[in-house]
Design a protein around this motif. Structure first.
Motif, short mmCIF file in Angstrom:
data_model
loop_
_atom_site.label_atom_id
_atom_site.label_comp_id
_atom_site.label_asym_id
_atom_site.label_seq_id
_atom_site.Cartn_x
_atom_site.Cartn_y
_atom_site.Cartn_z
N UNK A 35 0.83 -1.20 0.00
CA UNK A 35 0.00 0.00 0.00
C UNK A 35 0.87 1.26 0.00
N UNK A 36 1.97 1.21 0.72
CA UNK A 36 2.88 2.37 0.74
C UNK A 36 3.46 2.62 -0.65
N UNK A 37 3.86 1.57 -1.34
CA UNK A 37 4.40 1.73 -2.69
C UNK A 37 3.33 2.24 -3.64
N UNK A 38 2.10 1.72 -3.51
CA UNK A 38 1.01 2.18 -4.37
C UNK A 38 0.72 3.67 -4.15
N UNK A 39 0.74 4.11 -2.89
CA UNK A 39 0.49 5.53 -2.61
C UNK A 39 1.62 6.40 -3.14
N UNK A 40 2.86 5.95 -3.04
CA UNK A 40 3.97 6.73 -3.59
C UNK A 40 3.86 6.85 -5.11
N UNK A 41 3.49 5.76 -5.77
CA UNK A 41 3.32 5.82 -7.22
C UNK A 41 2.15 6.72 -7.61
N UNK A 42 1.07 6.65 -6.86
CA UNK A 42 -0.08 7.51 -7.13
C UNK A 42 0.31 8.98 -6.96
N UNK A 43 1.07 9.29 -5.92
CA UNK A 43 1.53 10.67 -5.72
C UNK A 43 2.42 11.14 -6.85
N UNK A 44 3.29 10.25 -7.34
CA UNK A 44 4.17 10.61 -8.46
C UNK A 44 3.36 10.88 -9.72
N UNK A 45 2.39 10.03 -10.00
CA UNK A 45 1.54 10.21 -11.18
C UNK A 45 0.75 11.51 -11.07
N UNK A 46 0.24 11.81 -9.88
CA UNK A 46 -0.52 13.05 -9.71
C UNK A 46 0.37 14.28 -9.88
N UNK A 47 1.61 14.21 -9.42
CA UNK A 47 2.52 15.35 -9.62
C UNK A 47 2.80 15.59 -11.09
N UNK A 48 3.00 14.51 -11.84
CA UNK A 48 3.24 14.64 -13.28
C UNK A 48 2.00 15.21 -13.97
N UNK A 49 0.83 14.70 -13.61
CA UNK A 49 -0.42 15.18 -14.18
C UNK A 49 -0.62 16.67 -13.88
N UNK A 50 -0.37 17.07 -12.63
CA UNK A 50 -0.55 18.47 -12.29
C UNK A 50 0.46 19.37 -12.98
N UNK A 51 1.66 18.87 -13.22
CA UNK A 51 2.65 19.65 -13.95
C UNK A 51 2.17 19.92 -15.38
N UNK A 52 1.58 18.90 -16.03
CA UNK A 52 1.06 19.10 -17.38
C UNK A 52 -0.15 20.02 -17.38
N UNK A 53 -1.00 19.94 -16.37
CA UNK A 53 -2.16 20.82 -16.29
C UNK A 53 -1.72 22.25 -16.11
N UNK A 54 -0.72 22.48 -15.24
CA UNK A 54 -0.22 23.85 -15.04
C UNK A 54 0.44 24.39 -16.30
N UNK A 55 1.12 23.52 -17.03
CA UNK A 55 1.78 23.96 -18.26
C UNK A 55 0.75 24.29 -19.34
N UNK A 56 -0.39 23.65 -19.32
CA UNK A 56 -1.41 23.87 -20.36
C UNK A 56 -2.32 25.04 -20.09
N UNK A 57 -2.36 25.53 -18.85
CA UNK A 57 -3.26 26.65 -18.54
C UNK A 57 -2.48 27.95 -18.59
#
Length: 58
Positions: A35-57
């Motif tokens: 579960x700890x590894x899954x949460x770390x991966x989810x956090x990494x994916x969300x950071x990447x997603x938010x970086x693309x959203x910020x770059x697109x707005x």
């Protein structure tokens, strides 16, 4: 004689119980680590997603 047999039966039961509890604790620890590894991966994916959203707005 009966006391010795009863004592060894209690000892065997105690060893079985101890082994069972160790297996349960190892499975619980493994589950928490996964579960700890899954949460770390989810956090990494969300950071990447938010970086693309910020770059697109603008």
């Amino acid at each position: 004689m009966i006391g010795r047999i009863l004592s060894s039966l209690v000892w065997i039961f105690g060893m079985i119980l101890k082994g069972t509890l160790k297996v349960i604790l190892v499975i619980f620890q493994f589950t928490i680590e996964m579960l700890k590894i899954a949460l770390l991966l989810f956090g990494l994916i969300m950071r990447i997603f938010l970086a693309f959203v910020r770059a697109g707005t603008p």
